[in-house]
Design a protein around this motif. Structure first.
Motif, mmCIF file in Angstrom:
data_model
loop_
_atom_site.group_PDB
_atom_site.id
_atom_site.type_symbol
_atom_site.label_atom_id
_atom_site.label_comp_id
_atom_site.label_asym_id
_atom_site.label_seq_id
_atom_site.Cartn_x
_atom_site.Cartn_y
_atom_site.Cartn_z
ATOM 1 N N GLU A 59 -30.154 -71.642 56.361
ATOM 2 C CA GLU A 59 -28.955 -71.384 55.572
ATOM 3 C C GLU A 59 -28.864 -72.336 54.380
ATOM 4 N N ALA A 60 -29.196 -73.597 54.586
ATOM 5 C CA ALA A 60 -29.173 -74.565 53.489
ATOM 6 C C ALA A 60 -30.210 -74.200 52.434
ATOM 7 N N LEU A 61 -31.395 -73.804 52.856
ATOM 8 C CA LEU A 61 -32.445 -73.405 51.919
ATOM 9 C C LEU A 61 -32.029 -72.160 51.146
ATOM 10 N N ALA A 62 -31.421 -71.196 51.829
ATOM 11 C CA ALA A 62 -30.958 -69.982 51.147
ATOM 12 C C ALA A 62 -29.900 -70.324 50.101
ATOM 13 N N ALA A 63 -28.991 -71.236 50.434
ATOM 14 C CA ALA A 63 -27.965 -71.661 49.474
ATOM 15 C C ALA A 63 -28.604 -72.373 48.292
ATOM 16 N N GLU A 64 -29.596 -73.231 48.567
ATOM 17 C CA GLU A 64 -30.310 -73.924 47.476
ATOM 18 C C GLU A 64 -30.931 -72.919 46.522
ATOM 19 N N GLN A 65 -31.632 -71.946 47.059
ATOM 20 C CA GLN A 65 -32.307 -70.961 46.218
ATOM 21 C C GLN A 65 -31.305 -70.138 45.411
ATOM 22 N N LYS A 66 -30.172 -69.817 46.025
ATOM 23 C CA LYS A 66 -29.131 -69.069 45.320
ATOM 24 C C LYS A 66 -28.563 -69.892 44.172
ATOM 25 N N ILE A 67 -28.233 -71.151 44.438
ATOM 26 C CA ILE A 67 -27.653 -72.020 43.412
ATOM 27 C C ILE A 67 -28.642 -72.249 42.270
ATOM 28 N N LYS A 68 -29.915 -72.399 42.600
ATOM 29 C CA LYS A 68 -30.922 -72.613 41.555
ATOM 30 C C LYS A 68 -30.991 -71.443 40.579
ATOM 31 N N GLY A 69 -30.586 -70.267 41.022
ATOM 32 C CA GLY A 69 -30.584 -69.091 40.160
ATOM 33 C C GLY A 69 -29.334 -68.957 39.299
ATOM 34 N N TRP A 70 -28.358 -69.818 39.541
ATOM 35 C CA TRP A 70 -27.101 -69.745 38.808
ATOM 36 C C TRP A 70 -27.204 -70.373 37.423
ATOM 37 N N SER A 71 -26.291 -69.979 36.562
ATOM 38 C CA SER A 71 -26.182 -70.591 35.239
ATOM 39 C C SER A 71 -25.587 -71.989 35.378
ATOM 40 N N ARG A 72 -25.722 -72.758 34.336
ATOM 41 C CA ARG A 72 -25.132 -74.109 34.300
ATOM 42 C C ARG A 72 -23.620 -74.031 34.510
ATOM 43 N N LYS A 73 -22.968 -73.054 33.866
ATOM 44 C CA LYS A 73 -21.510 -72.913 33.983
ATOM 45 C C LYS A 73 -21.100 -72.626 35.428
ATOM 46 N N LYS A 74 -21.847 -71.794 36.105
ATOM 47 C CA LYS A 74 -21.505 -71.461 37.479
ATOM 48 C C LYS A 74 -21.714 -72.683 38.386
ATOM 49 N N LYS A 75 -22.770 -73.453 38.146
ATOM 50 C CA LYS A 75 -22.981 -74.687 38.907
ATOM 51 C C LYS A 75 -21.829 -75.663 38.673
ATOM 52 N N GLU A 76 -21.399 -75.781 37.436
ATOM 53 C CA GLU A 76 -20.289 -76.684 37.138
ATOM 54 C C GLU A 76 -18.993 -76.205 37.783
ATOM 55 N N ALA A 77 -18.815 -74.906 37.895
ATOM 56 C CA ALA A 77 -17.623 -74.358 38.558
ATOM 57 C C ALA A 77 -17.611 -74.726 40.043
ATOM 58 N N ILE A 78 -18.746 -74.596 40.725
ATOM 59 C CA ILE A 78 -18.773 -74.951 42.146
ATOM 60 C C ILE A 78 -18.566 -76.439 42.333
ATOM 61 N N MET A 79 -19.054 -77.248 41.412
ATOM 62 C CA MET A 79 -18.847 -78.685 41.488
ATOM 63 C C MET A 79 -17.372 -79.054 41.311
ATOM 64 N N ARG A 80 -16.642 -78.246 40.537
ATOM 65 C CA ARG A 80 -15.205 -78.460 40.344
ATOM 66 C C ARG A 80 -14.396 -77.870 41.509
ATOM 67 N N GLY A 81 -15.057 -77.081 42.348
ATOM 68 C CA GLY A 81 -14.359 -76.443 43.454
ATOM 69 C C GLY A 81 -13.782 -75.081 43.105
ATOM 70 N N ASP A 82 -14.208 -74.532 41.965
ATOM 71 C CA ASP A 82 -13.742 -73.197 41.553
ATOM 72 C C ASP A 82 -14.557 -72.107 42.227
#
Length: 82
Positions: A59-82
């Motif tokens: 599950e952690a690996l699947a989440a890593e691979q999913k996040i790696k495919g995200w844009s910078r903006k989407k990564k920043e949103a998850i870091m903000r808790g959005d």
């Protein structure tokens, strides 16, 4: 045992996403250039910006691979808790 996906912000402003079963140890390895060929080795220091626990490595690996495919903006949103 828990497994973690994490996002680091590197000194150059870029992001690194990984997964581990020992977050504290893995962060220390990044800071100490334990793996000299790792993306973060020449972008120190790094700062932990996000972490999420999972019950299995798969599950952690699947989440890593999913996040790696995200844009910078989407990564920043998850870091903000959005």
């Amino acid at each position: 045992m828990s497994f973690f996906v994490y996002i680091l912000q590197c000194a150059d402003g870029s992001y690194y996403t990984g997964h581990t079963d020992n977050l504290e140890q893995r962060l220390a390895q990044h800071q100490l250039r334990y793996f000299p060929d790792c993306y973060t080795a020449n972008r120190l220091p790094v700062e932990l910006k996000y972490q999420q626990a999972f019950p299995s490595r798969e599950e952690a690996l699947a989440a890593e691979q999913k996040i790696k495919g995200w844009s910078r903006k989407k990564k920043e949103a998850i870091m903000r808790g959005d």
